[in-house]
Write an enzyme that holds these catalytic residues in place. Structure first.
Site, mmCIF file in Angstrom:
data_model
loop_
_atom_site.group_PDB
_atom_site.id
_atom_site.type_symbol
_atom_site.label_atom_id
_atom_site.label_comp_id
_atom_site.label_asym_id
_atom_site.label_seq_id
_atom_site.Cartn_x
_atom_site.Cartn_y
_atom_site.Cartn_z
ATOM 1 N N GLY A 46 -67.709 -25.147 68.832
ATOM 2 C CA GLY A 46 -66.455 -25.197 69.285
ATOM 3 C C GLY A 46 -65.883 -23.769 69.790
ATOM 4 O O GLY A 46 -65.076 -23.413 70.740
ATOM 5 N N CYS A 47 -66.121 -22.633 69.027
ATOM 6 C CA CYS A 47 -65.937 -21.320 68.907
ATOM 7 C C CYS A 47 -66.539 -20.629 70.070
ATOM 8 O O CYS A 47 -65.990 -19.790 70.936
ATOM 9 C CB CYS A 47 -66.247 -20.606 67.689
ATOM 10 S SG CYS A 47 -65.157 -21.268 66.137
ATOM 11 N N THR A 48 -67.763 -21.298 70.398
ATOM 12 C CA THR A 48 -68.427 -20.692 71.555
ATOM 13 C C THR A 48 -68.063 -21.353 72.806
ATOM 14 O O THR A 48 -67.513 -20.325 73.780
ATOM 15 C CB THR A 48 -69.992 -21.040 71.611
ATOM 16 O OG1 THR A 48 -70.489 -20.585 70.250
ATOM 17 C CG2 THR A 48 -70.648 -20.632 72.743
ATOM 18 N N ALA A 51 -64.664 -19.161 73.307
ATOM 19 C CA ALA A 51 -64.777 -17.924 73.826
ATOM 20 C C ALA A 51 -65.149 -17.640 75.127
ATOM 21 O O ALA A 51 -64.604 -16.874 75.881
ATOM 22 C CB ALA A 51 -65.841 -17.138 72.772
#
Length: 155
Positions: A46-48, A51
């Site tokens: 999710g964070c990838t 970003a």
């Protein structure tokens, strides 16, 4: 549980190390609109996605006068790996003590898979040129969030 910020509040100032260990201070960006987003962990799916969405929108955000800062509890070395792996082109800042996360209300109790846990609350703020909160969004989704933010900002 930390208090949440609202539109019009003064943004808590911070100075945090980036992926290279260089200090980045919010006050040095006065006069610009700054998107400050908090995410749980570098190199997770999710964070990838989040970003990369910011990375892919960076040119148009910058053209509209916005800087972007991503903040997580990860150490600078992990942020550097994340930056290299995913060609992240904006500063990723390290807040291992979670002081800034807490100041922004982005660390605390949340529900994950139906259980109450304490952790990073995925959140996004827009700090205006005067250092005030212009947008405060908590519990944002990793996917589609940047597109929604751009709509909210009229970009």
């Amino acid at each position: 549980m930390s208090d949440r910020l609202s539109v019009g509040d003064t943004a808590p100032d911070f100075t945090l190390p980036d992926a290279d260990g260089n200090d980045v201070a919010l006050k040095d960006l006065r006069g610009k609109n700054v998107i400050v987003y908090f995410y749980p962990a570098a190199m997770t799916p999710g964070c990838t996605k989040q970003a990369c969405d910011f990375r892919d929108s960076l040119d148009s955000l910058q053209a509209a006068g916005y800087a972007v800062l991503g903040i997580s509890p990860d150490k600078p070395a992990k942020l550097a790996k994340f930056r290299e792996r995913d060609s992240v082109t904006f500063p990723l800042l390290s807040d291992p003590d979670k002081e800034v996360l807490t100041a922004y209300g982005a660390f605390g109790e949340k529900t994950m898979y139906g259980k109450k846990v304490t952790g990073v609350i995925r959140s996004t703020f827009v700090v205006d040129a005067d250092g005030k909160i212009a947008v405060a969004q908590y519990n944002v989704k990793a996917t589609g969030h940047v597109a929604k933010l751009r709509r909210d900002l009229g970009l």
